[in-house]
Scaffold this motif. Structure first.
Motif: not given
Lengths: 658, 834
Positions: B20-28, B805-815, B75-82
Motif C-alpha cells: 500500500r506504500q507508494p514506494g520509497s524515494d530511490d535515493t533512500c 555539513s550533513d554529518h548528522v543527516e548522513k547517519s543510518p539511524q536518520s536514514l 531493491f529486494t534483488l539487490r539486497l539479497a545479492g549483497i
C-alpha cells in the motif's frame, strides 16, 4: 513565356516578362555607378576641384580638356552626373501592361520609363516602397538640382573619342544612352501611376494572370512577387533577406511549387557577414571618436541607416560615446525618420508589438529626444550653429559625387584623425574616393548587405524547390576577383538559366492546360459513364465562349426547327448547324470471342496473327483484314461496303458507346 | 549495527514490503543498500541475517506479493545479492530457498515484471554482488543463468546491457581464479566449468553473422583484457585470434570500431604488449585496414603507450598525419612540397575520398586535429613529429577555412569549398597550432603563419569563439618573437609586428560584442605577463592606444569584461605604475585608476569584477608594489573595510588571502621566521616584536575581520580564517603560555573574550557583535587579541568546520527514521479517512 532582360546589374534589375497575354515589367532599377565617372558637385566652390588640370591626349591634343579633368591619375568627366538607363530598344515599352516594384531601390528608373516611353499601364508597389522611394528620388533630384552646372559634356561620348580614353571611361557601356537626372514634376507624374498593394493581396491582370506581393524581409515594404495563372506559377525573388532586421520576415512558404523562379538581388558582398560588418563599423567609429576624430558615413536616407542607429543606440553608452553628437543630414532626413515609425504593419514582430505599448518601434526616436541624434535638411542653417566636433555624420550620397557628403569629404579629408566609413555596398569605395585623392583621412569599408548570400539561396531553393531557376549570369560563376571561390555561385539542379543585359530568354516552360468553366445548364445535361472504377467520362458538345481571358462552355444552340413560316430568321438562330453526333467508343475487343462471333456469322476461315501492337484477324476467303490494336481498329476490304458495315457492326457489339 | 538501528529495522522492512506504500524515494533505497553493503563487508558472518530475521522475512513477503512494484522487487534483488556475498549467508539464504526463488528460472525472470528495466537491472546487480564465491558461481551456472546474462548484453536498456557485460567478465575472472585447474596452454585448455561455458558463448557469438552479437563479445573481451592481466587471457586470445583477425580483412561484419577499442585495451595489458607473438602484427594490420576515423583513437592510444614498439609507433603517427599530408598535397603545386609523409599506411585514396565528401570532411579533420592536440600535450613524445610540415599543413587548413587560398588541384578546390567558414575546423586547427607552437623552435614558415593569424584577427567574419582561439595561438606565436627576429637584429620588423597586433587589438577592444572585448583583454593580459621584460613590447604597447582603451573598459556594462579589464589594468600597472625606471621620472600611470579599482571593490554590483580586484591587489601586495601606492597597512585596512560585508564569498575568501600575505610579510619584515608556517624561534617572539606586529594587525583591523570570518555563513571562508588564526596563535602565543591565558579569566577583557568564545561556538558572531554594552570586545586592542588567540578554542572549531555539513543527516539511524517518517504520513492519512 519570354523574359526580356533590360538591365545587366544583378541588384538593380529590370526585366520584362511576357506571360500568357500580359506584358509585365519586373522592377526598374537605375544603375548609378555611371556617376563615378564624373567629378563631384560641391555645394560651395572647391578651389581644389576647380584647379584640376584638363586631360590631354597622348598626342598632345587638348580638345577634351574642358570636358575631362585629371585627378591623381584618374580621368573624370566635368559635367552633370548621368545615369545608365535600362535598355529601351529591346522591346516597345509602351506595350508594357504593368510594372511590379519589389523595393524602393529598384524603382529609381521609374520616371524614365513612365514619362518617356508612352507607357500607359499601372505600377504596383507597397506603400512604404512608394513613400521611401519618393524620398530617395527627392533627395537625388534635390542634390543634383541645387548645384546647377552650366557645362554639359558630350564630346567624350563620341565612339571614336571614347576609344582613346583611359579606363574605366573607355570601357563604359552605352554611354550614348546615359541620361541626366529627371525632375521633380516627372517624379510626381511617375508616382501618380502607382497603385498601392498590401502583402498577399491578389491582383487580377486582365483575368489571365494573378500577381501577389509577398514580404521579402529586406527593407520596409519590400516584396517578392508571385505571377500565376491557373496552371503556371512564376516567382520573382528580388532583394530578399533572412536576417532578423527591422522589416517583416521573408515569406518563403508561398514561393513553393513554382515552375520558374527568377532570382535577382542577392548580396553584393557575399564574403562579408553583416553582423561582423556592423561590429567593424562600431569599433572603427569608436576608435576614431576616442582619438578626437570625426566619422563620416555616406549613406542612403533610409534602409540600413535604421539598423545602424539601432546598433549605435545600444553601443554608444557602453563605449563611452554618450557625449558625441550624431548628425543625420538629408533633405528628407526628417521624413525618413518619421516614416519609419508609422509603418508598423510592415515591421518585424518585435517592432510591431512595441506599437501597442505604445512605444516608437525604432529607438532612434529616443536618440532624437535625448539630443544624441540630430537631423537637418542641409548643412546650411541650424546645422552650422549646432555643429560640434568630434562628431559622427550620416549623409548622402554614397557615390560621393553629389549631396552634402561632398562638403564633408573636402572638409575632413585632410586630417588622418578622421574616418570615412562606407556601409552601402552599391559603389566601389576606391572609385568613389578617386576624385578626393590624395586623402589623409582614414577609409574603412564595412559594406552591410543583408540580402541573401549563396548559402541561404541554396537552402531556400532546397526548401521551395522550383522546377527551373533563372538568374543573372553573374550568379552562375564565382566573382571575377575570387575565381577559386566556387562556393560563391548558385548551385542547383537543374543548373540555373542565366541572362545578361539586352538578352531575350525563352523561359523553360510550356503551357499545357487551360481552365474552362462549364455553365450549370450544360453540366446538368451531361451523362457520365463509368469506364473504369472511379473514372467516368461524358461527351460534351458546347460552344466555347472566350472573353477577358476567361473561357466558358455554353449549351449549344438547339438544332434548327424546320421553318414553320416564312418569317425571317432571327439573329440568334444565325449560328452554324450542328451535325448529329457520332457516339464515342470505349473498351477493348477480346479476340477469341470476336473470332467466335465471326464464325457464328458464317466466316469459316478465320485466322488470327499476333502483332507487336495487337492482332490481325484474316478472313481469307473474303480477302479481308481486321487490324485490332489498343487504340484503333481497321477493317480493310476491297470495295465491299456491305461486308465492311457487317464487320463494323460486329466490332461495335464489343464496345461501349456514349 | 547499532541498537537503535536494530530496533528500527523491522518496522522499516515492514513498511518497505507493504504494497500500500507508494514506494520509497530511490535515493533512500540506494543509501539503505550502501549501508547494508558496509555492514556486510564489515562482518561476513551469518550473524547479520540471524540477528535480523526481519530481512529474510522481508524478502519472503515481497516474493509472495501477487504484483510487487518494480522498484521494491529491484531493491529486494539487490539486497539479497549483497547479503549472499558471503558464503555463510549465501548458504543460509539457500536453505530458506530464497535465492532460487529470486534468481532462478521461475522467479521474476519468468514473470511480467521482467519487462521493467529496473527489475532486470536489479537482477544483474544482485547476481554481481553475490558473485564472490564458488557456490554462487555454480548456483548460477547450473541454473542456466549464463544464457540469461548473455542475452541481457543486448538489452534495450544500456544500463542493463553494460552491467551484464561487466558481470560476465567478473564471473569469468572469478571462475578462473577460484576453481583450481592445471596451468593452461594453447593446446591443452582445460577451463573450469563456468569459464568453459562463458568462453563457449563468446566463441559462438564471434562466429555468428550478427554484427551486434560480435560487437557484444568484442566489448566483453575489451573489458576483460582491460581489467585482468593474468596469463590465461593470452590462452583465451590464442583461441579466438584468427576469428578476430578475419574481421579486419573480410569486413562482412561492421565491427571495426569495437575492434580498435579491443586492440587498444590489449596493448595496455602487459600480457600482450610484452608478448613475442603475433599481437603487434595484428595491430599493424589494423592500422592499415581500418579507416582513418576508426584508426585514429587506436593510433593516439598507442602513441601514449610506453611499451609500444617503435615501428608500430611510427605507423600510428603516420595514420594521424595522413589527413594532414593529404591537405598539404591538395593545396600545393605538384612537387612544390614533398608533403608530410614519405609513404602512407593505408590507401591514400580513402583519406582523399573522406576529405572530399561534405559529410565526412569536417568530422575527420576535427577528430584528427583533436588527436594531434592530445599527442602534442604529452610531456614525453615517443616519436619525432615533423613539426614544420605539420605547421604548414595547419596553416593551409586555416587558409582554406577563410577562403584565402586558391588551390590548383581539383581535390584542393573541393576541400576548400567544404571548409570555407567552418568554425569547428578553425577552432580545432588553432588549438593544434597553439599546442605546436609551445613545442616548436623557430622556423622560417612562422612568418606565413603570422600573416594568417593576423588575417583572422583582422577579419570581421571571424566568430568570437574562433577569435579567442586565434588570440591564444597568436600569444604563443608572439613568445617566439625574440627567436624569430631579434636574434637577427631585425628590430624594425618586431616593431612592425607588434604595431599590427596592437592596431587590431585596439579595434577589437572597441567591439560591440562583449565576448570579443573580453577575449581581447585576456589576450593582452597574457602578453603582458609573458613579454613585459621585452623592451620593444613595452614601448609598442605604451605608445599605442591600448592602455587608454583598457582603462575605459573598467566601466564596461558587461561584468565579465570589467573583470578582465581589472586584471589587464592590474598587470599593465607592472610596466607603468610600478616599473622601477618609471618611478625615477615620476608616475605616468593615472593614479585615478588605482582609486577606481578600490572604488570598484566596494561599489561594483557584480561579483566577478570585485573578485578580479581583490586578486589583483593580492598580486600587487605579493610583489611588494602596494607600498608605492600608500602605506600598506592603510591599504589592507581599506580593503578589509570594503569587503567585510561583501555578499560574494569568493571576494571574502580572496580578502583573507590578501590578509594572509600581509601578515606573512609583516612578520617576515621583522626578521625570522621567513614565512607564516615556519617554526617560531624565540628571537621573534620577544614582547617588543609581538607588540609591534600585533599593533599593526590590530590597526589594520585584521583580527576583527578574521574573527568575523570564523562565523561566516560560507564554510570555506570560516575554514581559511580559522587556519590563519591558528598560525597567528602559533606566532604570538607559544604553547607554554597558552594554557595560562586560557585560564586567565580575570583580566579586564575577560568577559568580552568569554562572550567571543561563546559566540564563536554558536557560530553567529557576524550578526551579533554588539555596538556597546558590557560584552564589547575591542578587536583593535593588542592585549585583548593576544588573550583571544589563546582562549578561543580554535582547534575544536577547526574540527567542527572540517566536518561535512550533513554529518548528522548522513547517519543510518536518520536514514531509517526518514523512511519510517514517509511511511508514517501514509498511516496518518489512513487514520484521517475514518
Amino acid at each position: 513565356f519570354f523574359q526580356y532582360c533590360l538591365s545587366g546589374h544583378p541588384t538593380l534589375p529590370c526585366n520584362v516578362l511576357k506571360f500568357k497575354s500580359t506584358t509585365i515589367m519586373l522592377d526598374c532599377g537605375l544603375d548609378m555607378t555611371s556617376t563615378l565617372n564624373f567629378l563631384p558637385m560641391p555645394l560651395v566652390q572647391s578651389p581644389r576641384l576647380s584647379k584640376l588640370p584638363g586631360w590631354v591626349l597622348k598626342d598632345g591634343s587638348t580638345f577634351l580638356d574642358k570636358e575631362l579633368k585629371e585627378c591623381s591619375g584618374h580621368v573624370l568627366v566635368d559635367s552633370v552626373p548621368e545615369f545608365c538607363l535600362p535598355e529601351t530598344e529591346l522591346l516597345d515599352l509602351s506595350t508594357v501592361d504593368v510594372i511590379l516594384i519589389s523595393n524602393y531601390h529598384c524603382m529609381m528608373a521609374l520616371p524614365y520609363i513612365t514619362e518617356y516611353t508612352g507607357f500607359t499601364g499601372t505600377v504596383y508597389a507597397t506603400e512604404p516602397t512608394v513613400q521611401i522611394g519618393r524620398l530617395l528620388m527627392e533627395e537625388l533630384v534635390n542634390s543634383i538640382e541645387r548645384v546647377p552646372k552650366a557645362q554639359s559634356a558630350s564630346m567624350w561620348k563620341n565612339k571614336e573619342v571614347q576609344r582613346l580614353l583611359p579606363a574605366p571611361l573607355k570601357d563604359a557601356v552605352e554611354v550614348s544612352m546615359w541620361r541626366k537626372c529627371y525632375t521633380m514634376p516627372e517624379v510626381n507624374a511617375a508616382l501618380s501611376k502607382i497603385q498601392l498593394v498590401g502583402y498577399s493581396q491578389k491582383i487580377e491582370l486582365f483575368g489571365a494572370v494573378q500577381v501577389t506581393p509577398l514580404s521579402s524581409g529586406y527593407a520596409l515594404g519590400s516584396s517578392n512577387w508571385i505571377i500565376q495563372s491557373h496552371y503556371e506559377k512564376v516567382s520573382y525573388v528580388s532583394g530578399s533577406s533572412l536576417l532578423t532586421t527591422h522589416p517583416q520576415p521573408m515569406d518563403q512558404a508561398s514561393l513553393k511549387n513554382s515552375d520558374v523562379l527568377i532570382l535577382t538581388g542577392l548580396t553584393q558582398i557575399p564574403t562579408a557577414n553583416p553582423d561582423g560588418m556592423v561590429g567593424e563599423f562600431c569599433s572603427n567609429l569608436a576608435m576614431t571618436v576616442r582619438n578626437g576624430g570625426n566619422v563620416l558615413v555616406p549613406c542612403y536616407p533610409s534602409g540600413v541607416i535604421y539598423d545602424l542607429l539601432e546598433c549605435l543606440y545600444q553601443y554608444i553608452d557602453s563605449a563611452g560615446l554618450s557625449n558625441v553628437p550624431f548628425y543625420f543630414i538629408s533633405p528628407v532626413a526628417n521624413s525618413s525618420l518619421e516614416f519609419s515609425q508609422i509603418f508598423a504593419e510592415w515591421l518585424c514582430h518585435n517592432k510591431q508589438t512595441k506599437v501597442y505599448l505604445p512605444e516608437p518601434p525604432f529607438p532612434h526616436a529616443e536618440l532624437i529626444q535625448t539630443n544624441k541624434l540630430k537631423h537637418y535638411p542641409s548643412i546650411h542653417g541650424d546645422f552650422s550653429n549646432d555643429f560640434k566636433q568630434p562628431c559622427v555624420v550620416f549623409t548622402g550620397h554614397p557615390s560621393l559625387r553629389f549631396g552634402d557628403v561632398v562638403h564633408f569629404m573636402e572638409l575632413w579629408g585632410k586630417s588622418s584623425l578622421n574616418t570615412v566609413i562606407f556601409t552601402e555596398p552599391d559603389f566601389s569605395y576606391l572609385d568613389a574616393l578617386a576624385p578626393y585623392q590624395p586623402l589623409a583621412m582614414k577609409c574603412v569599408y564595412c559594406p552591410i548587405d543583408t540580402r541573401l548570400n549563396f548559402i541561404q539561396v541554396s537552402k531556400l531553393l532546397k526548401e521551395v524547390q522550383p522546377l527551373h531557376v533563372v538568374c543573372p549570369e553573374q550568379y552562375t560563376q564565382p566573382p571575377p576577383t575570387q575565381s577559386h571561390r566556387t562556393d560563391l555561385m548558385i548551385d542547383c539542379q537543374p543548373p540555373p538559366m542565366s541572362y545578361r543585359r539586352a538578352e531575350v530568354l525563352t523561359l523553360p516552360y510550356k503551357r499545357r492546360y487551360e481552365k474552362i468553366e462549364i455553365m450549370p445548364e450544360l453540366a446538368d445535361s451531361l451523362v457520365p459513364l463509368e469506364i473504369k472504377p472511379g473514372i467516368s467520362l461524358a461527351t460534351v458538345s458546347a460552344v466555347l465562349h472566350t472573353k477577358d481571358n476567361k473561357h466558358v462552355l455554353q449549351l449549344p444552340p438547339k438544332p434548327p426547327q424546320p421553318p414553320t413560316s416564312k418569317k425571317r430568321k432571327r439573329v440568334s438562330e444565325d449560328v452554324p448547324e450542328c451535325k448529329s453526333l457520332k457516339p464515342l467508343l470505349s473498351g477493348s475487343i477480346p479476340v477469341d470471342q470476336f473470332v467466335q462471333t465471326l464464325e457464328k456469322h458464317g466466316f469459316s476461315d478465320v485466322k488470327v496473327e499476333d502483332t507487336a501492337k495487337g492482332h490481325i484477324v484474316l478472313l481469307q476467303e473474303a480477302e479481308t483484314l481486321i487490324q485490332i490494336e489498343e487504340d484503333s481498329t481497321h477493317i480493310i476490304c476491297d470495295n465491299d461496303e456491305p461486308l465492311r458495315v457487317k464487320l463494323r457492326d460486329l466490332v461495335l457489339k464489343f464496345l461501349q458507346k456514349f | 549495527m547499532s541498537r537503535e538501528c536494530a530496533l528500527l529495522l523491522p518496522r522499516v522492512c515492514a513498511a518497505l514490503a507493504d504494497p500500500r506504500q507508494p514506494g520509497s524515494d530511490d535515493t533512500c533505497l540506494e543509501k539503505l543498500l550502501d549501508w547494508f553493503r558496509t555492514l556486510s563487508e564489515f562482518d561476513p558472518s551469518v550473524k547479520l541475517v540471524q540477528d535480523n530475521p526481519c530481512l529474510t522475512e522481508f524478502i519472503t513477503s515481497v516474493l509472495v506479493l501477487p504484483e510487487p512494484s518494480p522498484s521494491t522487487l529491484s531493491f529486494t534483488l539487490r539486497l539479497a545479492g549483497i547479503l549472499a556475498a558471503s558464503e555463510s549467508r549465501f548458504q543460509h539464504l539457500q536453505q530458506e530457498k530464497l535465492l532460487v526463488r529470486l534468481f532462478g528460472g521461475d522467479g521474476p525472470l519468468s514473470s511480467a515484471v521482467w519487462e521493467d528495466a529496473s527489475v532486470r537491472s536489479g537482477w544483474v546487480e544482485g547476481v554481481h554482488s553475490m558473485m564472490h564465491h564458488q557456490p554462487a558461481l555454480h548456483f548460477l551456472c547450473n541454473g542456466g543463468g549464463i544464457d540469461v546474462i548473455f542475452g541481457l548484453q543486448g538489452d534495450p536498456s544500456l544500463f542493463v546491457a553494460s552491467a551484464a557485460g561487466r558481470l560476465l567478465v567478473h564471473m569469468l575472472i572469478l571462475s578462473m581464479e577460484s576453481e583450481p585447474t592445471k596451468p593452461l596452454s594453447e593446446k591443452d585448455c582445460d577451463w573450469p566449468a563456468c569459464a568453459q561455458m562463458i568462453i563457449k558463448c563468446i566463441e559462438d557469438s564471434l562466429q555468428s553473422s550478427s554484427a551486434s552479437h560480435v560487437e557484444q563479445s568484442l566489448k566483453l573481451l575489451t573489458s576483460l583484457f582491460g581489467s585482468c592481466h593474468s596469463t590465461w587471457t593470452e590462452v583465451l586470445w590464442l583461441g579466438i585470434e584468427k576469428e578476430i583477425e578475419s574481421f579486419l580483412t573480410e569486413k562482412t561484419v561492421q565491427v571495426q570500431h569495437a575492434l580498435a577499442n579491443l586492440l587498444l585495451n590489449m596493448a595496455w595489458s602487459p600480457v600482450f604488449c610484452d608478448s613475442e607473438g603475433s599481437f603487434w602484427a595484428l595491430v599493424t594490420s589494423a592500422l592499415e585496414h581500418l579507416t582513418p576515423v576508426q584508426a585514429g583513437p587506436l593510433a593516439v592510444g598507442l602513441l601514449r603507450l610506453y611499451k609500444c614498439p617503435q615501428d608500430v609507433r611510427i605507423q600510428a603517427l603516420t595514420v594521424l598525419l595522413q589527413p594532414m599530408d593529404c591537405i598539404l598535397r591538395a593545396a600545393s603545386q605538384p612537387l612544390e612540397y614533398a608533403g608530410l609523409l614519405d609513404e602512407s599506411v593505408s590507401d591514400p585514396a580513402t583519406v582523399e575520398s573522406l576529405l572530399s565528401s561534405k559529410s565526412s570532411c569536417a568530422g575527420l579533420l576535427c577528430q584528427n586535429l583533436a588527436h594531434l592536440e592530445e599527442l602534442l600535450s604529452l610531456i614525453h613524445l615517443p616519436v619525432d613529429v615533423p613539426y614544420a610540415s605539420l605547421l604548414r599543413s595547419l596553416t593551409t587548413i586555416l587558409q582554406f577555412c577563410n577562403g584565402f587560398l586558391s588551390p590548383t588541384s581539383p581535390l584542393g578546390s573541393t576541400i576548400s569549398r567544404i571548409l570555407i567558414n567552418s568554425s569547428k575546423v578553425q577552432r580545432s586547427a588553432l588549438d593544434v597550432v597553439a599546442a605546436l607552437l609551445e613545442r616548436m623552435s623557430c622556423d622560417t614558415f612562422m612568418e606565413t603563419l603570422f600573416d594568417v593569424l593576423l588575417a583572422y584577427l583582422e577579419s570581421p567574419n571571424t566568430s568570437p569563439t574562433v577569435l579567442k582561439k586565434t588570440f591564444q595561438a597568436t600569444s604563443k606565436w608572439l613568445l617566439h618573437l625574440n627567436d624569430v627576429f631579434c636574434s637577427n637584429g631585425e628590430r624594425q620588423q618586431t616593431e612592425k609586428i607588434l604595431e599590427d597586433v596592437f592596431l587590431v587589438l585596439q579595434k577589437r577592444l572597441c567591439s560591440p560584442c562583449w565576448e570579443v572585448r573580453d577575449s581581447s583583454l585576456e589576450f593582452l593580459t597574457v602578453l603582458i605577463k609573458c613579454l613585459r621584460d621585452q623592451e620593444e613590447f613595452r614601448q609598442s604597447l605604451l605608445s599605442s592606444e591600448v592602455p587608454r582603451l583598457v582603462e575605459n573598459l573598467l566601466e564596461d556594462p558587461e561584468s565579465y569584461v570589467r573583470a578582465s579589464a581589472v586584471t589587464a589594468v592590474g598587470h599593465l600597472a607592472f610596466i607603468t605604475y610600478f616599473a622601477p625606471e618609471l618611478l625615477a621620472v615620476g608616475n605616468q600611470f593615472n593614479k585615478e585608476t588605482v582609486i577606481k579599482l578600490q572604488e570598484m571593490l566596494s561599489t561594483d554590483p557584480e561579483g566577478f569584477p570585485r573578485r578580479a580586484v581583490i586578486s589583483i591587489f593580492t598580486k600587487w601586495l605579493r610583489q611588494g608594489c602596494t607600498g608605492q601606492l600608500e602605506d600598506t597597512e592603510q591599504f589592507v585596512s581599506r580593503v578589509i573595510q570594503a569587503v567585510e560585508h561583501d555578499l560574494d564569498w569568493e571576494v571574502r575568501l580572496g580578502a583573507l588571502e590578501l590578509v594572509e600575505v600581509f601578515c606573512s610579510q609583516t612578520i617576515c619584515q621583522l626578521g625570522v621566521p621567513k614565512c607564516l608556517y615556519a617554526p617560531v624561534s624565540s628571537a621573534v617572539t620577544s614582547p617588543a616584536h609581538q607588540n609591534k606586529s600585533l599593533q599593526v594587525f590590530c590597526r589594520a583591523k585584521v583580527f576583527s575581520f578574521l574573527f568575523r570570518s570564523l562565523c561566516d555563513c560560507d564554510k570555506p571562508v570560516g575554514q581559511r580564517a580559522c587556519d590563519m588564526l591558528l598560525v597567528l596563535r602559533g606566532n604570538f602565543c607559544p604553547s607554554s603560555t597558552l594554557k595560562e591565558s586560557q585560564e586567565a579569566g580575570d583580566s579586564p577583557a575577560g568577559p568580552g573574550i568569554a562572550w567571543l568564545q561563546r559566540t564563536v561556538r554558536q557560530g553567529s558572531l557576524a550578526q551579533n557583535i554588539p555596538s556597546d554594552g558590557g560584552n564589547r570586545v575591542d578587536f583593535e586592542d593588542p592585549e585583548s587579541m593576544l588573550l583571544a588567540l589563546g582562549t578561543v578554542e580554535l582547534e575544536k572549531l577547526r574540527d567542527e568546520l572540517n566536518k561535512c555539513s550533513d554529518h548528522v543527516e548522513k547517519s543510518p539511524q536518520s536514514l531509517l527514521q526518514d523512511i519510517l517518517a514517509t511511511a508514517g504520513t501514509i498511516e496518518d492519512n489512513e487514520a484521517d479517512c475514518y
